[in-house]
Design an enzyme around this catalytic site. Structure first.
Site, mmCIF file in Angstrom:
data_model
loop_
_atom_site.group_PDB
_atom_site.id
_atom_site.type_symbol
_atom_site.label_atom_id
_atom_site.label_comp_id
_atom_site.label_asym_id
_atom_site.label_seq_id
_atom_site.Cartn_x
_atom_site.Cartn_y
_atom_site.Cartn_z
ATOM 1 N N GLY A 158 0.797 -1.218 0.000
ATOM 2 C CA GLY A 158 0.000 0.000 0.000
ATOM 3 C C GLY A 158 0.830 1.269 0.000
ATOM 4 C CB CYS A 159 4.322 2.025 0.830
ATOM 5 S SG CYS A 159 4.116 1.717 2.583
ATOM 6 C CD GLN A 160 4.290 8.120 -4.202
ATOM 7 O OE1 GLN A 160 3.955 8.723 -3.192
ATOM 8 N NE2 GLN A 160 4.654 8.735 -5.293
ATOM 9 C CB SER A 161 8.617 4.015 -2.144
ATOM 10 O OG SER A 161 8.572 5.332 -2.616
#
Length: 147
Positions: A50-53
């Protein structure tokens, strides 16, 4: 150091920085200083979804205290992870469970991070608390077995 002392230290460091460009640069420097992990560290079981990175988190229980290691494929995210590792490593599980994240608001992360990065940071914190709950149970069982 107590949780409160760690949070105060981080807040003081950010207060010194005059603008958001300096804060970004500081976070990137923290990310560069986070110890390099082997490619084996970057496994699916440590990945925070769920993190962008891409961000990886590992937790270990040493005695009755929790220690974290983290890595990311992006320097800014790596710097944010470094702050979380610095603040929460070495604490008892119950300290993490009952901690609040007010220091992050006081630093102003919610005002300068994009919504997806801010969401990723809170997913990271959620995972830290998840580990703390699991380890708290383990510590409680161990302590109750001695009584």
């Amino acid at each position: 150091m107590t949780l409160h002392q760690k949070e105060e230290m981080i807040k003081k460091e950010f207060k010194i920085l005059k603008n958001w460009e300096d804060k970004y640069e500081y976070l990137i420097d923290l990310g560069k200083k986070l110890s390099n992990k082997s490619p084996m560290f970057r496994s699916e079981d440590k990945l925070i979804h769920g993190c962008q990175s891409q961000v990886w988190l590992e937790a270990k229980l040493n005695g009755s205290r929790v220690f974290f290691e983290a890595d990311s494929d992006a320097l800014l995210t790596r710097g944010m992870a470094a702050i979380m590792v610095q603040v929460y490593s070495g604490l008892f599980p119950f300290e993490i469970i009952y901690s609040n994240t007010n220091f992050l608001y006081e630093i102003g992360f919610h005002t300068f991070l994009s919504p997806t990065r801010a969401n990723g940071m809170f997913l990271f914190l959620k995972k830290i608390k998840f580990y703390a709950v699991a380890f708290n149970t383990k510590v409680s069982v161990r302590l109750n077995g001695r009584i």
